[in-house]
Write an enzyme that holds these catalytic residues in place. Sequence first.
Site, mmCIF file in Angstrom:
data_model
loop_
_atom_site.group_PDB
_atom_site.id
_atom_site.type_symbol
_atom_site.label_atom_id
_atom_site.label_comp_id
_atom_site.label_asym_id
_atom_site.label_seq_id
_atom_site.Cartn_x
_atom_site.Cartn_y
_atom_site.Cartn_z
ATOM 1 N N LYS A 1 -91.156 19.589 2.878
ATOM 2 C CA LYS A 1 -90.613 18.273 2.517
ATOM 3 C C LYS A 1 -90.952 17.992 1.063
ATOM 4 O O LYS A 1 -92.111 18.105 0.657
ATOM 5 C CB LYS A 1 -91.236 17.236 3.436
ATOM 6 C CG LYS A 1 -90.880 15.801 3.146
ATOM 7 C CD LYS A 1 -91.300 14.915 4.305
ATOM 8 C CE LYS A 1 -91.240 13.455 3.955
ATOM 9 N NZ LYS A 1 -91.443 12.589 5.116
HETATM 10 C C1 R5P Z 1 -95.573 11.197 4.133
HETATM 11 O O1 R5P Z 1 -96.425 10.848 3.424
HETATM 12 C C2 R5P Z 1 -95.456 10.695 5.506
HETATM 13 O O2 R5P Z 1 -94.934 11.648 6.355
HETATM 14 C C3 R5P Z 1 -94.691 9.425 5.501
HETATM 15 O O3 R5P Z 1 -95.146 8.597 6.490
HETATM 16 C C4 R5P Z 1 -93.198 9.565 5.625
HETATM 17 O O4 R5P Z 1 -92.760 10.841 5.466
HETATM 18 C C5 R5P Z 1 -92.587 8.764 4.577
HETATM 19 O O5 R5P Z 1 -91.226 8.590 4.786
HETATM 20 P P1 R5P Z 1 -90.465 7.654 3.781
HETATM 21 O O6 R5P Z 1 -91.059 7.882 2.432
HETATM 22 O O7 R5P Z 1 -89.041 8.050 3.847
HETATM 23 O O8 R5P Z 1 -90.675 6.251 4.252
#
Ligand code: R5P
Length: 293
Positions: A203
């Site tokens: 990711k």
């Molecule tokens: C990464 O730091 C964690 O998995 C987060 O909780 C999540 O991926 C963040 O998703 P977003 O930035 O799209 O809210």
Amino acid sequence: MPDNDKFKEGKECYTDIPQETEGFFLKGSNSLDWGMKNRLGRIFNPESGKTVMLAIDHGYFQGPTSGLERVDINILPLVPYADTLMLTRGILRSIIPPSISQSIVLRVSGGSSILKELSNEKIAVDIEDSIRLNACAMAVQVFVGGEYERQSIINMTRMVDMGNRYGIPTLAVTAVGKDMQRDARYFRLATRICAELGAHYIKSYYVEDGFDTVTASCPVPIVMAGGKKIPEFDALTMAYKAIQEGAAGVDMGRNIFQSDAPVAMIQAVNAVVHKNETPEKAYELFQTLKNEC
Ligand code: R5P
């Protein structure tokens, strides 16, 4: 034992037709074992080769994030439009019905809160629990350049080793510290380190300049992180560009569940990811669905 008298020898062996060996649709994944491929094939749609991961794991370090206060009320209606849920075992067991068909990517690193140094994580879930919960992948945060860089990288390699033993892929989540540069150079470095050390997919945040070099120099699939909430059209544009520049999907949280119309937004994201819909068309879809809600 079959009855010998009635046993007929099979003769139709189709000696003139060689058995086909199917290649695997995901970048860099053809040499993986069957179980790994099958799990990845439940995360990434084999037809589009892409995934819409709905990230709702934020509570593991920041508690009840806005939009996630009541996962049962706010998130369950979004589930049918996601390919995968990325979440903690706590939310999975307490709220998510086991009858869902979406695959599960389980958050397995943790140990720090927003009140402390975030990179100081450890592996926080036994591999047995990932197996018990039928996880299709395990997500580990990797803080390249962070204070606990080495520890977080070793967390990831430990999960890769354990996951390889049981056929469960590891998702490396590249985490950017507050004062770190979010540019293509950084993400090329971070994603490549994760891939070299065995992560099955990675990711990464999107960057305007040179994201295609990040996806091109990473030998395994990259999913785009959503990041903080931005206007819906901008989020759809970002997802569109990421897909066009080589991402194999998105792993979005706040830009979906903090939207004014989360059910409409996830469907618009889905159209961008799986149907290559333009941001303009996807935004139109968002507005239409929003008005229907
Ligand atoms: C990464 O730091 C964690 O998995 C987060 O909780 C999540 O991926 C963040 O998703 P977003 O930035 O799209 O809210």
